[in-house]
Enzyme design. Sequence first.
Site, PDB file in Angstrom:
ATOM      1  N   HIS A 116     -38.928 -68.055 -13.075  1.00 49.11           N
ATOM      2  CA  HIS A 116     -38.248 -66.774 -13.268  1.00 49.11           C
ATOM      3  C   HIS A 116     -38.061 -66.588 -14.775  1.00 49.11           C
ATOM      4  O   HIS A 116     -37.924 -67.570 -15.508  1.00 49.11           O
ATOM      5  CB  HIS A 116     -36.888 -66.859 -12.559  1.00 49.11           C
ATOM      6  CG  HIS A 116     -36.108 -65.593 -12.518  1.00 49.11           C
ATOM      7  ND1 HIS A 116     -35.330 -65.171 -13.569  1.00 49.11           N
ATOM      8  CD2 HIS A 116     -35.952 -64.669 -11.547  1.00 49.11           C
ATOM      9  CE1 HIS A 116     -34.735 -64.041 -13.241  1.00 49.11           C
ATOM     10  NE2 HIS A 116     -35.099 -63.706 -12.016  1.00 49.11           N
ATOM     11  N   ASP A 193     -33.833 -75.218 -11.781  1.00 50.35           N
ATOM     12  CA  ASP A 193     -33.278 -73.898 -11.509  1.00 50.35           C
ATOM     13  C   ASP A 193     -33.145 -73.788  -9.988  1.00 50.35           C
ATOM     14  O   ASP A 193     -34.132 -73.583  -9.275  1.00 50.35           O
ATOM     15  CB  ASP A 193     -34.230 -72.836 -12.072  1.00 50.35           C
ATOM     16  CG  ASP A 193     -33.827 -71.433 -11.673  1.00 50.35           C
ATOM     17  OD1 ASP A 193     -32.817 -71.270 -10.960  1.00 50.35           O
ATOM     18  OD2 ASP A 193     -34.535 -70.491 -12.074  1.00 50.35           O
ATOM     19  N   GLN A 196     -32.671 -70.214  -6.040  1.00 47.33           N
ATOM     20  CA  GLN A 196     -33.153 -69.841  -4.711  1.00 47.33           C
ATOM     21  C   GLN A 196     -32.872 -70.902  -3.647  1.00 47.33           C
ATOM     22  O   GLN A 196     -32.892 -70.612  -2.454  1.00 47.33           O
ATOM     23  CB  GLN A 196     -34.665 -69.570  -4.746  1.00 47.33           C
ATOM     24  CG  GLN A 196     -35.029 -68.335  -5.544  1.00 47.33           C
ATOM     25  CD  GLN A 196     -34.383 -67.073  -4.988  1.00 47.33           C
ATOM     26  OE1 GLN A 196     -34.045 -66.985  -3.800  1.00 47.33           O
ATOM     27  NE2 GLN A 196     -34.194 -66.076  -5.839  1.00 47.33           N
ATOM     28  N   LYS A 219     -26.172 -65.488  -4.784  1.00 51.17           N
ATOM     29  CA  LYS A 219     -27.319 -65.767  -3.924  1.00 51.17           C
ATOM     30  C   LYS A 219     -26.954 -66.765  -2.833  1.00 51.17           C
ATOM     31  O   LYS A 219     -27.801 -67.167  -2.039  1.00 51.17           O
ATOM     32  CB  LYS A 219     -28.486 -66.305  -4.754  1.00 51.17           C
ATOM     33  CG  LYS A 219     -29.073 -65.276  -5.728  1.00 51.17           C
ATOM     34  CD  LYS A 219     -30.356 -65.807  -6.330  1.00 51.17           C
ATOM     35  CE  LYS A 219     -30.681 -65.170  -7.663  1.00 51.17           C
ATOM     36  NZ  LYS A 219     -31.349 -63.883  -7.530  1.00 51.17           N
ATOM     37  N   CYS A 359     -39.336 -60.487 -11.951  1.00 48.04           N
ATOM     38  CA  CYS A 359     -38.942 -61.239 -13.147  1.00 48.04           C
ATOM     39  C   CYS A 359     -39.757 -62.525 -13.287  1.00 48.04           C
ATOM     40  O   CYS A 359     -39.223 -63.580 -13.645  1.00 48.04           O
ATOM     41  CB  CYS A 359     -37.450 -61.583 -13.132  1.00 48.04           C
ATOM     42  SG  CYS A 359     -36.391 -60.154 -13.029  1.00 48.04           S
TER      43      CYS A 359
HETATM   44  N1  PMP Z   1     -33.798 -68.201 -11.219  1.00 47.24           N
HETATM   45  C1  PMP Z   1     -34.354 -67.736 -10.110  1.00 47.24           C
HETATM   46  C2  PMP Z   1     -35.408 -68.547  -9.413  1.00 47.24           C
HETATM   47  C3  PMP Z   1     -33.937 -66.508  -9.592  1.00 47.24           C
HETATM   48  O1  PMP Z   1     -34.487 -66.042  -8.478  1.00 47.24           O
HETATM   49  C4  PMP Z   1     -32.932 -65.774 -10.272  1.00 47.24           C
HETATM   50  C5  PMP Z   1     -32.451 -64.436  -9.770  1.00 47.24           C
HETATM   51  N2  PMP Z   1     -33.432 -63.605  -9.279  1.00 47.24           N
HETATM   52  C6  PMP Z   1     -32.383 -66.324 -11.432  1.00 47.24           C
HETATM   53  C7  PMP Z   1     -32.824 -67.539 -11.875  1.00 47.24           C
HETATM   54  C8  PMP Z   1     -31.327 -65.618 -12.221  1.00 47.24           C
HETATM   55  O2  PMP Z   1     -30.178 -65.470 -11.460  1.00 47.24           O
HETATM   56  P1  PMP Z   1     -29.007 -64.472 -11.954  1.00 47.24           P
HETATM   57  O3  PMP Z   1     -29.653 -63.126 -12.094  1.00 47.24           O
HETATM   58  O4  PMP Z   1     -28.033 -64.526 -10.843  1.00 47.24           O
HETATM   59  O5  PMP Z   1     -28.494 -65.007 -13.230  1.00 47.24           O
END
Ligand code: PMP
Length: 401
Positions: A116, A193, A196, A219, A359
């Site tokens: 991401h 990270d 998910q 999430k 993203c």
């Molecule tokens: N890492 C991953 C794999 C994500 O899917 C996301 C959110 N889509 C993030 C980081 C960032 O999370 P946040 O927008 O809640 O900071």
Amino acid sequence: MSIAELRGQFPFYATANPCHYLDNAATSQIHRQALTAMAGQESCRANVHRSPYRLAEASSHAYGEARAQVARFVNAAAADEVVFTSGATAALNLVAYSFGETLQAGDEVLISAAEHHSNFVPWLRLRQRTGIRLRVLPLLPDGRIATASLAEMVTERCRLIAVTHCSNVTGAVTDVHAVVAAARAVGAKVLLDGAQQVQHGPVDVQKLGADFYAFSSHKCFGPTGVGVLWTRGGVLERLPPFLTGGGMVGLVSLETLSFASPPARFEAGTPPVAQAVGLGAAAAWMMTLPWAEVHRVESALLARLLDGLATFPTVRLIGPADLEARLPIVSFEVRGIHPHDVCQVLGEREVALRGGNHCAQPLFAALGSAGATRASIALYNDAADVDALLDGLEHALKVLS
Ligand code: PMP
């Protein structure tokens, strides 16, 4: 625990028109216990770690309890290993800035093409600032990280391997064991990270063996505005702060500057107290879940969705087709149709999906794709949600082709 019972615990499903919510990788619905815990602010609201009166002490206690609940949720060895941030993005940036400050030009950070942007851009910025070498693990054709390449990509200069635990696009779960072993062989640290992974838990940071683990509350059935950076005991003590200000210092004068011990050193300013309390409640609830049963139900829905998608000749799956080592996050292209159009038509039928590059532009570039439609399943979804998607897709193909 039946889906109906589970849904009964999510106020969203008691609203007039809840829709087929399949955008759980973006944000999950919030659990009742998280909302109830935050309503505690009615009688327990004061800044934390500042003042000696009863209300302030109660607020500090609630915040500390939330930290302890989150620590238990990820099986941290101690509550102080948990730093509250504003989300996974802030947690990942914290590592890139604080750990990044200990790196020198020529030191290597290894990420993957599946990241991401929140675990890609901070490292690009660090490279701009310090001249580190950024290396990128390639992907297999189905989007999984090619961990076989670790052997050639992890050198003696490698200081950190920072990879996703599970891709927000492909649903592929990373072989963490291989990553940790490769890092340990050269004395490098590992950042996962977990944004998910957490809603499909349980996560055990001690078993995983990484040094840093980042995730967001929103999430995993908690409120927005708070996230977590777990760090292995002893590691944060040796790192400089990221954000600076109140609450994170020892002595401050024009000549002197010393920092508080972690986690306070990494929580400058007034922390997200209400949100942390909500996350703590969500975490406590998740710890009561029969996870084997949750996995069985989610896998059955995943199989139903993958089988259904396979019947459309113009649909291409972006991610592993088998059920092993993947989560129920399903991205797909529809030949000749833009993902935003697919989402629009499905949205009109009350099926909530997300379309675009999620993203993760480097991932789509690596897989030769311009973008995808994504359906992401959570523990309260049912077969009717999946069928509404598949029916809606058939309809979308008719109106958009
Ligand atoms: N890492 C991953 C794999 C994500 O899917 C996301 C959110 N889509 C993030 C980081 C960032 O999370 P946040 O927008 O809640 O900071």
